[in-house]
Scaffold this motif. Structure first.
Motif, PDB file in Angstrom:
ATOM      1  N   ILE A 157       0.839  -1.209   0.000  1.00 27.70           N
ATOM      2  CA  ILE A 157       0.000   0.000   0.000  1.00 27.70           C
ATOM      3  C   ILE A 157       0.867   1.250   0.000  1.00 27.70           C
ATOM      4  N   ILE A 158       1.915   1.240   0.804  1.00 24.95           N
ATOM      5  CA  ILE A 158       2.839   2.390   0.817  1.00 24.95           C
ATOM      6  C   ILE A 158       3.487   2.572  -0.550  1.00 24.95           C
ATOM      7  N   GLY A 159       3.849   1.458  -1.179  1.00 21.62           N
ATOM      8  CA  GLY A 159       4.466   1.560  -2.498  1.00 21.62           C
ATOM      9  C   GLY A 159       3.541   2.187  -3.524  1.00 21.62           C
ATOM     10  N   PHE A 160       2.279   1.785  -3.548  1.00 20.15           N
ATOM     11  CA  PHE A 160       1.329   2.357  -4.499  1.00 20.15           C
ATOM     12  C   PHE A 160       1.082   3.833  -4.212  1.00 20.15           C
ATOM     13  N   CYS A 161       0.880   4.185  -2.946  1.00 20.20           N
ATOM     14  CA  CYS A 161       0.601   5.590  -2.607  1.00 20.20           C
ATOM     15  C   CYS A 161       1.823   6.466  -2.842  1.00 20.20           C
ATOM     16  N   ARG A 162       3.004   5.932  -2.625  1.00 15.16           N
ATOM     17  CA  ARG A 162       4.214   6.717  -2.860  1.00 15.16           C
ATOM     18  C   ARG A 162       4.381   7.065  -4.336  1.00 15.16           C
ATOM     19  N   GLU A 163       3.952   6.185  -5.200  1.00 12.47           N
ATOM     20  CA  GLU A 163       4.068   6.418  -6.639  1.00 12.47           C
ATOM     21  C   GLU A 163       2.834   7.094  -7.227  1.00 12.47           C
ATOM     22  N   GLY A 164       1.929   7.597  -6.370  1.00  8.81           N
ATOM     23  CA  GLY A 164       0.756   8.312  -6.859  1.00  8.81           C
ATOM     24  C   GLY A 164      -0.316   7.423  -7.442  1.00  8.81           C
ATOM     25  N   LEU A 184      -5.551   4.502  -6.043  1.00 12.89           N
ATOM     26  CA  LEU A 184      -6.673   3.638  -6.406  1.00 12.89           C
ATOM     27  C   LEU A 184      -6.252   2.169  -6.436  1.00 12.89           C
ATOM     28  N   ASP A 185      -5.021   1.900  -6.859  1.00 10.46           N
ATOM     29  CA  ASP A 185      -4.508   0.531  -6.782  1.00 10.46           C
ATOM     30  C   ASP A 185      -4.340   0.094  -5.328  1.00 10.46           C
ATOM     31  N   ALA A 186      -3.960   1.044  -4.467  1.00  8.58           N
ATOM     32  CA  ALA A 186      -3.873   0.732  -3.041  1.00  8.58           C
ATOM     33  C   ALA A 186      -5.258   0.418  -2.480  1.00  8.58           C
ATOM     34  N   CYS A 187      -6.294   1.105  -2.974  1.00 10.59           N
ATOM     35  CA  CYS A 187      -7.664   0.788  -2.542  1.00 10.59           C
ATOM     36  C   CYS A 187      -8.032  -0.646  -2.910  1.00 10.59           C
ATOM     37  N   LYS A 188      -7.579  -1.086  -4.059  1.00 12.44           N
ATOM     38  CA  LYS A 188      -7.861  -2.457  -4.477  1.00 12.44           C
ATOM     39  C   LYS A 188      -7.198  -3.462  -3.533  1.00 12.44           C
ATOM     40  N   VAL A 189      -6.002  -3.148  -3.086  1.00 12.64           N
ATOM     41  CA  VAL A 189      -5.307  -4.035  -2.142  1.00 12.64           C
ATOM     42  C   VAL A 189      -6.076  -4.119  -0.831  1.00 12.64           C
ATOM     43  N   ILE A 190      -6.568  -2.978  -0.346  1.00 12.76           N
ATOM     44  CA  ILE A 190      -7.319  -2.982   0.919  1.00 12.76           C
ATOM     45  C   ILE A 190      -8.629  -3.739   0.769  1.00 12.76           C
ATOM     46  N   GLU A 191      -9.277  -3.593  -0.370  1.00 13.12           N
ATOM     47  CA  GLU A 191     -10.544  -4.311  -0.580  1.00 13.12           C
ATOM     48  C   GLU A 191     -10.325  -5.821  -0.694  1.00 13.12           C
ATOM     49  N   ASP A 192      -9.171  -6.244  -1.197  1.00 13.30           N
ATOM     50  CA  ASP A 192      -8.894  -7.673  -1.333  1.00 13.30           C
ATOM     51  C   ASP A 192      -8.446  -8.316  -0.027  1.00 13.30           C
ATOM     52  N   ILE A 238      -2.364   5.687   5.631  1.00 11.26           N
ATOM     53  CA  ILE A 238      -1.606   5.808   4.380  1.00 11.26           C
ATOM     54  C   ILE A 238      -2.548   6.047   3.201  1.00 11.26           C
ATOM     55  N   LEU A 239      -3.659   5.322   3.193  1.00  8.62           N
ATOM     56  CA  LEU A 239      -4.589   5.448   2.069  1.00  8.62           C
ATOM     57  C   LEU A 239      -5.267   6.817   2.051  1.00  8.62           C
ATOM     58  N   VAL A 240      -5.687   7.325   3.201  1.00  7.14           N
ATOM     59  CA  VAL A 240      -6.332   8.650   3.248  1.00  7.14           C
ATOM     60  C   VAL A 240      -5.348   9.726   2.801  1.00  7.14           C
ATOM     61  N   HIS A 241      -4.111   9.651   3.254  1.00  4.53           N
ATOM     62  CA  HIS A 241      -3.110  10.627   2.813  1.00  4.53           C
ATOM     63  C   HIS A 241      -2.871  10.514   1.305  1.00  4.53           C
ATOM     64  N   GLY A 242      -2.793   9.267   0.821  1.00  4.47           N
ATOM     65  CA  GLY A 242      -2.560   9.089  -0.606  1.00  4.47           C
ATOM     66  C   GLY A 242      -3.691   9.609  -1.464  1.00  4.47           C
ATOM     67  N   LEU A 243      -4.936   9.333  -1.059  1.00  8.68           N
ATOM     68  CA  LEU A 243      -6.086   9.832  -1.811  1.00  8.68           C
ATOM     69  C   LEU A 243      -6.188  11.355  -1.739  1.00  8.68           C
ATOM     70  N   SER A 244      -5.902  11.909  -0.573  1.00  9.35           N
ATOM     71  CA  SER A 244      -5.978  13.367  -0.420  1.00  9.35           C
ATOM     72  C   SER A 244      -4.920  14.056  -1.265  1.00  9.35           C
ATOM     73  N   SER A 245      -3.749  13.449  -1.367  1.00 10.14           N
ATOM     74  CA  SER A 245      -2.684  14.066  -2.166  1.00 10.14           C
ATOM     75  C   SER A 245      -3.020  14.083  -3.652  1.00 10.14           C
ATOM     76  N   ARG A 246      -3.909  13.187  -4.085  1.00  8.11           N
ATOM     77  CA  ARG A 246      -4.314  13.150  -5.498  1.00  8.11           C
ATOM     78  C   ARG A 246      -5.646  13.847  -5.742  1.00  8.11           C
ATOM     79  N   GLY A 247      -6.194  14.514  -4.727  1.00  4.90           N
ATOM     80  CA  GLY A 247      -7.435  15.251  -4.886  1.00  4.90           C
ATOM     81  C   GLY A 247      -8.686  14.404  -4.820  1.00  4.90           C
ATOM     82  N   LEU A 248      -8.585  13.160  -4.388  1.00  2.90           N
ATOM     83  CA  LEU A 248      -9.748  12.273  -4.284  1.00  2.90           C
ATOM     84  C   LEU A 248     -10.287  12.341  -2.856  1.00  2.90           C
ATOM     85  N   PHE A 249     -10.888  13.494  -2.527  1.00  2.15           N
ATOM     86  CA  PHE A 249     -11.278  13.730  -1.137  1.00  2.15           C
ATOM     87  C   PHE A 249     -12.530  12.946  -0.741  1.00  2.15           C
ATOM     88  N   GLU A 250     -13.447  12.754  -1.664  1.00  2.00           N
ATOM     89  CA  GLU A 250     -14.644  12.002  -1.319  1.00  2.00           C
ATOM     90  C   GLU A 250     -14.304  10.548  -0.977  1.00  2.00           C
TER      91      GLU A 250
END
Length: 457
Positions: A295-302, A305-313, A329-341
């Motif tokens: 998850i950290i790897g996906f969020c670090r590379e922007g 959404l792929d990290a969301c798939k890992v959490i759902e699985d 990690i996921l909330v920070h990653g989504l917020s950094s990409r503007g996916l606030f909802e």
């Protein structure tokens, strides 16, 4: 008138012995012995257990040595080997090396436990040469040591890079010394040489395991793979993992963690996710550390959404639930990409599971909502933050106040009064720290109220 004397005609009168008035009862030698004083009793200095406790209780090793010397001169029969062991360790830990080695020479056969503790002590005080000297003295005084003690010596030498050549030479000459090395012996030196970056020497030690008739274990492969990952040779490490699996070994969790982390840092996220999915098939169930690494790897590379798939699985495929770190990690990653909802949805899911986020998680989402002008959503996040009992940071209040001041002053006043009335929140947040905008607004409100009151009068 005296009685007449008896006479025996023609014979001499018989001699009748008189009764003895003094008859000695003992001879001169016996009499002399009876008057000799008994030997003095041995001095009373306590029991052997008391002497041992007294030596062990002394914080000053020189005072403990003096107690041992006095006890050995008065009652050497009460001294135990454990008392001498305690004294030797006290002297060594206090850096009285000459005294400790002097007492060690008095022991005909030091116990492995004592030598193991001495090796650790000498290594900790950066004197591995003394550990090697004590080991050589052991070889001259008793039978060859056990493999466990030999490995302890290698560990003490391998801790210091300057002693690695001596440790390597000792391992190569183990057979001539009568010591049988084990796989653990090679693992100790492999780890030490990988740590200093000498991967070629570690490889030669790994191959030598087969040459001496031993078999490498899981730790041997893991140590070598960790060394390869440090050198950014993750492809070679994956090949070594395949060789390990072909030989029937089951990698442990730490091996997979090392490989996943290295793949993510090399931006090979697809390979990392594939390795994560294959872990359970290969006999090692992935845990939360493995998932968080990916998850950290996906969020670090922007790629949140792929990290969301890992959490759902996680729960449906592997039975592992996300924890605080996963959601943060996921909330920070989504917020950094503007996916606030989406970030807000995972935040609510997080609190619904009974997890209390860190204030930085709320702050990241509030900052994102205020940045796009969604002040109402930011206020709702702030309300959820307060319901969880998390005290907002000063910067969080600055964001809320600046956003609300631009839209609705009545809403700002209600929010401020809510903070003022709640004692718990008031202890955590000072009104004077809410920012310059709030201070200016409150001054204007008070001036307006005073003006209205004056008009009424």
């Amino acid at each position: 008138m005296a009685p007449p004397l008896l006479s025996f005609p023609g014979k001499n009168p018989p001699i009748v012995p008189l009764p003895s008035l003094y008859r000695p009862t003992t001879t001169t030698a016996t009499a002399t012995t009876s008057f000799r004083s008994p030997p003095p009793p041995p001095p009373s200095i306590g029991s052997a257990a008391r002497i041992q406790k007294l030596i062990a209780a002394q914080s000053d090793p020189l005072l403990a040595k003096e107690i041992y010397d006095v006890a050995s001169s008065l009652r050497p029969d009460l001294l135990r080997r454990s008392s001498l062991h305690t004294l030797i360790l006290k002297l060594a830990r206090a850096r009285h090396f000459s005294a400790a080695l002097s007492f060690l020479r008095h022991l005909p056969s030091p116990s492995p436990a004592l030598l193991s503790s001495l090796f650790h002590t000498f290594s900790r005080v950066s004197r591995p040469d003394l550990a090697l000297s004590a080991f050589r003295r052991l070889l001259l005084s008793s039978s060859p040591p056990c493999p466990k003690l030999f490995n302890r010596l290698l560990s003490a030498l391998a801790t210091h890079p300057s002693s690695l050549p001596a440790a390597l030479s000792l391992l190569k000459s183990a057979s001539s010394l009568g010591v049988t090395p084990t796989t653990r012996s090679f693992n100790v030196l492999m780890f030490a040489f990988c740590r200093v970056g000498k991967l070629s020497v570690a490889y030669s030690l790994f191959n030598r395991i087969f040459a001496v008739g031993l078999t490498p274990d899981v730790a041997s492969y893991r140590i070598l793979m960790q060394g390869l990952c440090r050198k950014s040779q993750v492809g070679t490490a994956i090949s070594l993992l395949d060789d390990m699996l072909n030989k029937g070994f089951v990698p442990d969790a730490l091996t997979y963690t090392t490989l996943l982390n290295s793949l993510c840092r090399k931006k090979k996220l697809r390979e990392a996710y594939k390795l994560l999915c294959r872990m359970k098939v290969r006999g090692c169930n992935p845990d939360i550390v493995h998932y968080n690494t990916v998850i950290i790897g996906f969020c670090r590379e922007g790629r949140p959404l792929d990290a969301c798939k890992v959490i759902e699985d996680m729960p449906k495929n592997f039975g592992c639930l996300p924890n605080l770190v996963s959601y943060a990690i996921l909330v920070h990653g989504l917020s950094s990409r503007g996916l606030f909802e989406q970030a807000n949805g995972y935040l609510e899911d997080m609190m619904g599971r009974g997890l209390v986020p860190h204030f930085s998680v709320f702050h990241a989402l509030i900052k994102g909502f205020c940045g796009v002008g969604k002040v109402d959503e930011a206020c709702r996040v702030l309300e959820g933050m307060l319901r969880q009992g998390v005290a907002p940071h000063v910067d969080t209040w600055d964001l809320i106040v600046a956003g609300v001041c631009d839209e609705d002053r009545e809403k700002l006043e209600a929010a401020v009064l809510k903070v003022v009335k709640e004692e718990e929140w008031r202890r955590c947040t000072k009104i004077v720290q809410l920012g310059g905008a709030l201070e200016e607004y409150m001054i204007r409100r008070f001036c307006m109220r005073n003006l209205q009151r004056d008009r009424c009068w």
